[in-house]
Design a protein around this motif. Structure first.
Motif, PDB file in Angstrom:
ATOM      1  N   LYS A 278       0.845  -1.196   0.000  1.00  0.00           N
ATOM      2  CA  LYS A 278       0.000   0.000   0.000  1.00  0.00           C
ATOM      3  C   LYS A 278       0.888   1.257   0.000  1.00  0.00           C
ATOM      4  CE  LYS A 278      -4.339   1.409   2.133  1.00  0.00           C
ATOM      5  NZ  LYS A 278      -4.175   2.702   2.802  1.00  0.00           N
ATOM      6  N   ALA A 279       1.895   1.244   0.847  1.00  0.00           N
ATOM      7  CA  ALA A 279       2.808   2.390   0.922  1.00  0.00           C
ATOM      8  C   ALA A 279       3.506   2.606  -0.421  1.00  0.00           C
ATOM      9  CB  ALA A 279       3.845   2.168   2.028  1.00  0.00           C
ATOM     10  N   HIS A 280       3.915   1.483  -1.036  1.00  0.00           N
ATOM     11  CA  HIS A 280       4.587   1.546  -2.337  1.00  0.00           C
ATOM     12  C   HIS A 280       3.658   2.165  -3.391  1.00  0.00           C
ATOM     13  CE1 HIS A 280       6.646   0.187  -5.997  1.00  0.00           C
ATOM     14  NE2 HIS A 280       5.487  -0.312  -6.363  1.00  0.00           N
ATOM     15  N   ASN A 281       2.410   1.654  -3.429  1.00  0.00           N
ATOM     16  CA  ASN A 281       1.474   2.139  -4.445  1.00  0.00           C
ATOM     17  C   ASN A 281       1.121   3.608  -4.258  1.00  0.00           C
ATOM     18  OD1 ASN A 281       1.422  -0.354  -5.678  1.00  0.00           O
ATOM     19  ND2 ASN A 281      -0.367  -1.063  -4.522  1.00  0.00           N
ATOM     20  N   GLU A 282       1.012   4.009  -2.995  1.00  0.00           N
ATOM     21  CA  GLU A 282       0.670   5.412  -2.723  1.00  0.00           C
ATOM     22  C   GLU A 282       1.915   6.288  -2.709  1.00  0.00           C
ATOM     23  OE1 GLU A 282      -1.628   5.396   0.878  1.00  0.00           O
ATOM     24  OE2 GLU A 282      -3.171   4.122  -0.002  1.00  0.00           O
ATOM     25  N   ASP A 283       3.083   5.651  -2.802  1.00  0.00           N
ATOM     26  CA  ASP A 283       4.340   6.382  -2.877  1.00  0.00           C
ATOM     27  C   ASP A 283       4.561   7.229  -1.618  1.00  0.00           C
ATOM     28  OD1 ASP A 283       6.678   6.912  -4.148  1.00  0.00           O
ATOM     29  OD2 ASP A 283       5.882   8.393  -5.540  1.00  0.00           O
ATOM     30  N   ARG A 284       4.123   6.690  -0.463  1.00  0.00           N
ATOM     31  CA  ARG A 284       4.204   7.486   0.755  1.00  0.00           C
ATOM     32  C   ARG A 284       4.521   6.598   1.947  1.00  0.00           C
ATOM     33  NH1 ARG A 284      -0.862  10.039   0.544  1.00  0.00           N
ATOM     34  NH2 ARG A 284      -1.468   8.687   2.248  1.00  0.00           N
ATOM     35  N   GLY A 285       5.547   6.977   2.692  1.00  0.00           N
ATOM     36  CA  GLY A 285       5.926   6.226   3.878  1.00  0.00           C
ATOM     37  C   GLY A 285       4.917   6.394   4.997  1.00  0.00           C
TER      38      GLY A 285
END
Lengths: 111, 235
Positions: free
Chosen positions: B54-61
């Motif tokens: 999810k973090a990868h897809n949203e590009d947000r840590g």
């Protein structure tokens, strides 16, 4: 052709590795969560050297001093830390930031 | 953090790979996953894997609490790309603006007279025909494509490849008349209304831009809007 120049203006992690490889003690401080109008986003970071020198940013400048102090303690004892800051309106005004906001910062030593 | 992990992270970033770094903020343990392959001291359980994706897809840590641990997930994705078809006047200010906004920029133009080092001093230009170049560049969901040649024999092949890709933004220079003719040609090539809806044209936000630099601002603005406010961009 796609250009390969460094797009990320912030090469804090490269510098941190170079410092460590050069024999310096190093700590990393990274923004892990924010609330409200924090000036810097999650993943913003500082690299701090044993002599107190640092590069990068975790705020617009109002909490860097406190973070560096904690980072130097982490370099001493090797423990991780999570720091919580509320950026008050007064502080924010002083350094010209958007008002309000809270920020959590993860501090760790590079081993 | 271990220096060996930091070095591996830096090398993977430089190689344009997608990296996730999981850090236990209380214990200091960490696991690095490079293009999905993990190694480290934190076991990547199903729940952690899902949070990482999810973090990868949203590009947000993000900081998550999973398996009774507080884990900070950091995302290091390669830069998003903008592929500009047409080494035209608008492309000159568009290149530095797009770079400042964080994009890796590629220009495609097979016409030697346009694609000169004098006009584009600090970027190499892909001289292949636009369809061939775009196919080789493999546009994905992190790629924006902008056609600026105003010449159907260059723009159409680019759009044909763009529409078959997952590019998050497709913009084409040209007013209503140009767009109408383009729809007719692309219909003949087998595309339909859902495809045409993906093409933003006339390219750029409607901010009254006149000069090439102003048009470049409107294009970077529209790409930014598509990225961060997709619902509004589609309206």
């Amino acid at each position: 052709m796609t250009d390969t120049q460094m797009l990320d203006h912030d090469d804090v992690l490269e510098r941190a590795a170079a410092w460590k490889e050069g024999g310096d003690a190093v700590a990393l401080a990274t923004v892990v969560s924010t609330w409200g109008s924090s000036p810097r986003q999650v993943g913003s970071r500082l690299a701090i050297k044993g002599d107190g020198a640092f590069i990068g940013s975790v705020s617009g400048g109002c909490i860097e001093g406190a973070v560096v102090e904690e980072a130097l303690s982490a370099i001493e004892d090797g423990n991780t830390r999570v720091l919580e800051f509320g950026v008050t309106d007064e502080m924010a005004w002083e350094v010209g930031l958007a008002c309000g906001g809270e920020i959590s910062i993860f501090v760790e030593r590079l081993d | 953090m271990k220096l060996t992990n930091l070095t591996a992270l830096n090398e993977a970033r430089a190689a344009g790979k997608s990296v996730l770094l999981f850090s236990d903020v209380e214990r200091g343990a960490e696991t690095l996953t490079i293009d999905g392959e993990g190694s480290g001291d934190i076991e990547i359980t199903t729940a952690l894997k899902e949070a990482g994706e999810k973090a990868h897809n949203e590009d947000r840590g993000r900081l998550v609490e999973i398996d009774n641990k507080r884990i900070f997930i950091q995302v290091f994705n390669p830069a998003r790309r903008i592929v500009i078809v047409g080494a035209v006047h608008i492309a000159q200010p568009l290149v530095p603006m797009a770079r400042l906004a964080g994009y890796a920029v590629t220009i495609v133009d097979p016409r030697g007279a346009w694609a000169t080092p004098e006009r584009f001093p600090d970027i190499e230009i892909d001289r292949r025909w636009p369809d061939e170049a775009l196919e080789a560049l493999e546009p994905d969901s992190r790629t924006a494509i902008v056609t600026l040649t105003h010449d159907p024999k260059l723009d159409d092949p680019a759009l044909t490849v763009a529409l078959r890709s997952d590019a998050f933004y497709i913009g084409a220079l040209g007013g209503k008349k140009t767009a109408g003719k383009r729809v007719a040609r692309l219909t003949e090539a087998g595309f339909g209304p859902a495809d045409f809806a993906r093409i933003r044209g006339p390219v750029g936000l409607d901010i009254g831009a006149i000069s090439p630099a102003e048009i470049a601002v409107s294009i970077v603005g529209q790409i930014t809007e598509t990225l961060h406010r997709p619902e509004r961009a589609a309206a």
